[in-house]
Design a protein around this motif. Structure first.
Motif, PDB file in Angstrom:
ATOM      1  N   GLY A   1       0.788  -1.211   0.000  1.00  0.00           N
ATOM      2  CA  GLY A   1       0.000   0.000   0.000  1.00  0.00           C
ATOM      3  C   GLY A   1       0.827   1.271   0.000  1.00  0.00           C
ATOM      4  O   GLY A   1       0.279   2.363  -0.100  1.00  0.00           O
ATOM      5  N   GLU A   2       2.152   1.128   0.107  1.00  0.00           N
ATOM      6  CA  GLU A   2       3.032   2.286   0.107  1.00  0.00           C
ATOM      7  C   GLU A   2       3.596   2.544  -1.295  1.00  0.00           C
ATOM      8  O   GLU A   2       3.905   1.598  -2.034  1.00  0.00           O
ATOM      9  N   THR A   3       3.724   3.799  -1.651  1.00  0.00           N
ATOM     10  CA  THR A   3       4.343   4.203  -2.912  1.00  0.00           C
ATOM     11  C   THR A   3       5.617   4.958  -2.569  1.00  0.00           C
ATOM     12  O   THR A   3       5.564   6.051  -1.997  1.00  0.00           O
ATOM     13  N   ILE A   4       6.752   4.358  -2.903  1.00  0.00           N
ATOM     14  CA  ILE A   4       8.039   4.880  -2.446  1.00  0.00           C
ATOM     15  C   ILE A   4       8.930   5.209  -3.643  1.00  0.00           C
ATOM     16  O   ILE A   4       9.131   4.394  -4.534  1.00  0.00           O
ATOM     17  N   ALA A   5       9.453   6.430  -3.649  1.00  0.00           N
ATOM     18  CA  ALA A   5      10.347   6.883  -4.715  1.00  0.00           C
ATOM     19  C   ALA A   5      11.788   6.794  -4.243  1.00  0.00           C
ATOM     20  O   ALA A   5      12.100   7.125  -3.099  1.00  0.00           O
TER      21      ALA A   5
ATOM     22  N   LYS B   1       6.145  17.527  -7.771  1.00  0.00           N
ATOM     23  CA  LYS B   1       4.696  17.694  -7.693  1.00  0.00           C
ATOM     24  C   LYS B   1       3.989  16.882  -8.780  1.00  0.00           C
ATOM     25  O   LYS B   1       2.954  16.245  -8.531  1.00  0.00           O
ATOM     26  N   ILE B   2       4.554  16.910  -9.977  1.00  0.00           N
ATOM     27  CA  ILE B   2       3.978  16.149 -11.091  1.00  0.00           C
ATOM     28  C   ILE B   2       4.003  14.656 -10.797  1.00  0.00           C
ATOM     29  O   ILE B   2       3.017  13.938 -11.022  1.00  0.00           O
ATOM     30  N   LEU B   3       5.149  14.165 -10.279  1.00  0.00           N
ATOM     31  CA  LEU B   3       5.268  12.748  -9.934  1.00  0.00           C
ATOM     32  C   LEU B   3       4.283  12.361  -8.839  1.00  0.00           C
ATOM     33  O   LEU B   3       3.641  11.313  -8.900  1.00  0.00           O
ATOM     34  N   ASP B   4       4.181  13.197  -7.828  1.00  0.00           N
ATOM     35  CA  ASP B   4       3.286  12.907  -6.706  1.00  0.00           C
ATOM     36  C   ASP B   4       1.847  12.784  -7.182  1.00  0.00           C
ATOM     37  O   ASP B   4       1.116  11.870  -6.773  1.00  0.00           O
ATOM     38  N   GLU B   5       1.450  13.678  -8.062  1.00  0.00           N
ATOM     39  CA  GLU B   5       0.084  13.633  -8.588  1.00  0.00           C
ATOM     40  C   GLU B   5      -0.113  12.414  -9.481  1.00  0.00           C
ATOM     41  O   GLU B   5      -1.153  11.745  -9.412  1.00  0.00           O
ATOM     42  N   LYS B   6       0.873  12.121 -10.306  1.00  0.00           N
ATOM     43  CA  LYS B   6       0.767  10.993 -11.229  1.00  0.00           C
ATOM     44  C   LYS B   6       0.565   9.676 -10.498  1.00  0.00           C
ATOM     45  O   LYS B   6      -0.197   8.807 -10.953  1.00  0.00           O
ATOM     46  N   TYR B   7       1.251   9.512  -9.362  1.00  0.00           N
ATOM     47  CA  TYR B   7       1.204   8.235  -8.646  1.00  0.00           C
ATOM     48  C   TYR B   7       0.245   8.243  -7.458  1.00  0.00           C
ATOM     49  O   TYR B   7       0.269   7.342  -6.630  1.00  0.00           O
ATOM     50  N   GLY B   8      -0.583   9.272  -7.391  1.00  0.00           N
ATOM     51  CA  GLY B   8      -1.613   9.284  -6.361  1.00  0.00           C
ATOM     52  C   GLY B   8      -1.111   9.504  -4.957  1.00  0.00           C
ATOM     53  O   GLY B   8      -1.768   9.110  -3.981  1.00  0.00           O
ATOM     54  N   GLY B   9       0.049  10.113  -4.832  1.00  0.00           N
ATOM     55  CA  GLY B   9       0.604  10.416  -3.512  1.00  0.00           C
ATOM     56  C   GLY B   9       1.780   9.523  -3.161  1.00  0.00           C
ATOM     57  O   GLY B   9       1.616   8.315  -2.989  1.00  0.00           O
ATOM     58  N   ILE B  10       2.950  10.109  -3.083  1.00  0.00           N
ATOM     59  CA  ILE B  10       4.156   9.365  -2.699  1.00  0.00           C
ATOM     60  C   ILE B  10       4.252   9.359  -1.179  1.00  0.00           C
ATOM     61  O   ILE B  10       4.274  10.412  -0.539  1.00  0.00           O
ATOM     62  N   THR B  11       4.306   8.171  -0.589  1.00  0.00           N
ATOM     63  CA  THR B  11       4.311   8.059   0.877  1.00  0.00           C
ATOM     64  C   THR B  11       5.716   7.904   1.452  1.00  0.00           C
ATOM     65  O   THR B  11       5.913   8.087   2.656  1.00  0.00           O
ATOM     66  N   GLY B  12       6.674   7.531   0.604  1.00  0.00           N
ATOM     67  CA  GLY B  12       8.046   7.381   1.065  1.00  0.00           C
ATOM     68  C   GLY B  12       9.011   7.937   0.021  1.00  0.00           C
ATOM     69  O   GLY B  12       8.798   7.772  -1.188  1.00  0.00           O
ATOM     70  N   TRP B  13      10.058   8.604   0.490  1.00  0.00           N
ATOM     71  CA  TRP B  13      11.046   9.203  -0.427  1.00  0.00           C
ATOM     72  C   TRP B  13      12.439   8.840   0.076  1.00  0.00           C
ATOM     73  O   TRP B  13      12.792   9.142   1.212  1.00  0.00           O
ATOM     74  N   ILE B  14      13.229   8.209  -0.785  1.00  0.00           N
ATOM     75  CA  ILE B  14      14.589   7.819  -0.422  1.00  0.00           C
ATOM     76  C   ILE B  14      15.565   8.668  -1.230  1.00  0.00           C
ATOM     77  O   ILE B  14      15.683   8.514  -2.447  1.00  0.00           O
ATOM     78  N   ASN B  15      16.260   9.571  -0.567  1.00  0.00           N
ATOM     79  CA  ASN B  15      17.302  10.378  -1.208  1.00  0.00           C
ATOM     80  C   ASN B  15      18.586   9.559  -1.269  1.00  0.00           C
ATOM     81  O   ASN B  15      19.279   9.395  -0.255  1.00  0.00           O
ATOM     82  N   ASN B  16      18.899   9.062  -2.449  1.00  0.00           N
ATOM     83  CA  ASN B  16      20.047   8.181  -2.587  1.00  0.00           C
ATOM     84  C   ASN B  16      20.977   8.574  -3.740  1.00  0.00           C
ATOM     85  O   ASN B  16      22.037   7.977  -3.921  1.00  0.00           O
ATOM     86  N   ALA B  17      20.594   9.584  -4.516  1.00  0.00           N
ATOM     87  CA  ALA B  17      21.403   9.959  -5.684  1.00  0.00           C
ATOM     88  C   ALA B  17      22.812  10.383  -5.260  1.00  0.00           C
ATOM     89  O   ALA B  17      23.016  10.882  -4.151  1.00  0.00           O
TER      90      ALA B  17
ATOM     91  N   ALA C   1       8.213  16.643   1.465  1.00  0.00           N
ATOM     92  CA  ALA C   1       7.657  16.756   2.818  1.00  0.00           C
ATOM     93  C   ALA C   1       6.426  17.661   2.826  1.00  0.00           C
ATOM     94  O   ALA C   1       5.423  17.361   3.486  1.00  0.00           O
ATOM     95  N   LEU C   2       6.488  18.761   2.104  1.00  0.00           N
ATOM     96  CA  LEU C   2       5.349  19.682   2.046  1.00  0.00           C
ATOM     97  C   LEU C   2       4.128  19.016   1.416  1.00  0.00           C
ATOM     98  O   LEU C   2       2.982  19.293   1.812  1.00  0.00           O
ATOM     99  N   LEU C   3       4.353  18.141   0.463  1.00  0.00           N
ATOM    100  CA  LEU C   3       3.249  17.398  -0.142  1.00  0.00           C
ATOM    101  C   LEU C   3       2.708  16.341   0.820  1.00  0.00           C
ATOM    102  O   LEU C   3       1.498  16.113   0.895  1.00  0.00           O
ATOM    103  N   MET C   4       3.613  15.706   1.568  1.00  0.00           N
ATOM    104  CA  MET C   4       3.201  14.694   2.544  1.00  0.00           C
ATOM    105  C   MET C   4       2.371  15.306   3.664  1.00  0.00           C
ATOM    106  O   MET C   4       1.442  14.677   4.187  1.00  0.00           O
ATOM    107  N   VAL C   5       2.695  16.533   4.048  1.00  0.00           N
ATOM    108  CA  VAL C   5       1.982  17.214   5.132  1.00  0.00           C
ATOM    109  C   VAL C   5       0.486  17.310   4.820  1.00  0.00           C
ATOM    110  O   VAL C   5      -0.364  17.170   5.717  1.00  0.00           O
TER     111      VAL C   5
END
Length: 257
Positions: free
Chosen positions: A6-10, A75-91, A129-133
């Motif tokens: 149920g989680e969508t993680i980028a 913002k575009i990605l978040d909307e496309k996938y119906g809300g990103i619940t997890g974000w991993i900064n790994n680049a 984070a602002l989108l997750m809020v």
């Protein structure tokens, strides 16, 4: 509690050594994973491999270093996938002269690496984070390093044509400090922010370096990529629901002594 169904993680930098391991770990725990990177040709190959293994994975081109555009793109990605619940900064973007000794670093190179690595993490984390809020839920994990906490032992590089670049420690130290800042800023909004701090990860390093490095590690070896990935999966899972502002050392005990 470790399930990510149920989680969508980028995952940024998803096509790299650690990135691919993180994608696999998250997928095995049931997450829908969005692989974010800049090499679309490689992305298609990696995506095909993961889909063949029945993972719920997609690939999207995202250049986190395009600082002026990254906010809108997230913002575009978040909307496309119906809300990103997890974000991993790994680049792990860096300049072409990355790896030169401290005395040879040009000011412009230093500035570029701070923008490429530290600022891209901070701005990406701010925006997601602002989108997750708005949803009152979310988790951000920053991939830092032990060298953001402890100093390198330069004796392991003696006689070798390699070193730990000075900007690396500055960047990773900044990421660690900002992880705690975000955890404090967004805690009351239900957003958790943590970091992992890996030690050396085995990646065909020279035998001479590996021998010296391993001698400093309590477990006597470098990490496998998946040994960094599974702690990331834990931190983004419900099992870590009361953990925020934490830097999890994943270094085989190197920093313990």
């Amino acid at each position: 509690m470790f399930s990510l169904k149920g989680e969508t993680i980028a995952v940024t930098g998803a096509l790299g050594l650690i990135g691919k391991a993180i994608v696999e770990a998250l997928s095995k725990n049931g997450a829908k994973v969005i692989m974010l990177d800049v090499d679309s040709e490689k992305g298609a190959r990696v995506l095909s491999d993961f889909l063949a293994r029945k993972y719920d994975v997609s690939y999207e081109h995202l250049d986190v270093t395009a600082l002026e555009a990254v906010r809108e793109n997230i913002k575009i990605l978040d909307e496309k996938y119906g809300g990103i619940t997890g974000w991993i900064n790994n680049a792990y973007p860096r300049t072409k002269d990355w790896g030169v000794k401290l005395e040879d670093i040009k000011v412009q190179s230093w500035r570029e690496n701070i923008d490429l690595q530290l600022n891209s993490y901070c701005i990406s984390a701010n925006e997601i984070a602002l989108l997750m809020v708005k949803r009152g839920k979310g988790c951000i994990i920053n991939v830092a390093s032990i060298y953001g906490i402890v100093a390198p032992d330069f004796s392991v590089y003696e006689g070798l044509d390699m070193t730990t670049p000075a900007p690396y420690s500055a960047v990773k130290g900044g990421i660690i400090a900002y992880t705690k800042y975000l955890a404090s800023y967004f805690g009351k909004s239900g957003i958790r922010v943590n970091a992992v701090a890996p030690g050396g990860v085995a990646n065909n390093q020279s035998e001479a370096f590996t021998k010296k490095y391993n001698a400093r590690v309590l477990l006597g070896r470098m990490a496998k990529p998946e040994e960094v990935a599974w702690p990331v999966s834990f931190l983004v899972s419900p099992a870590a629901s009361y953990i925020t502002g934490t830097i999890l050392m994943v270094d085989g005990g190197l920093s313990a002594v």
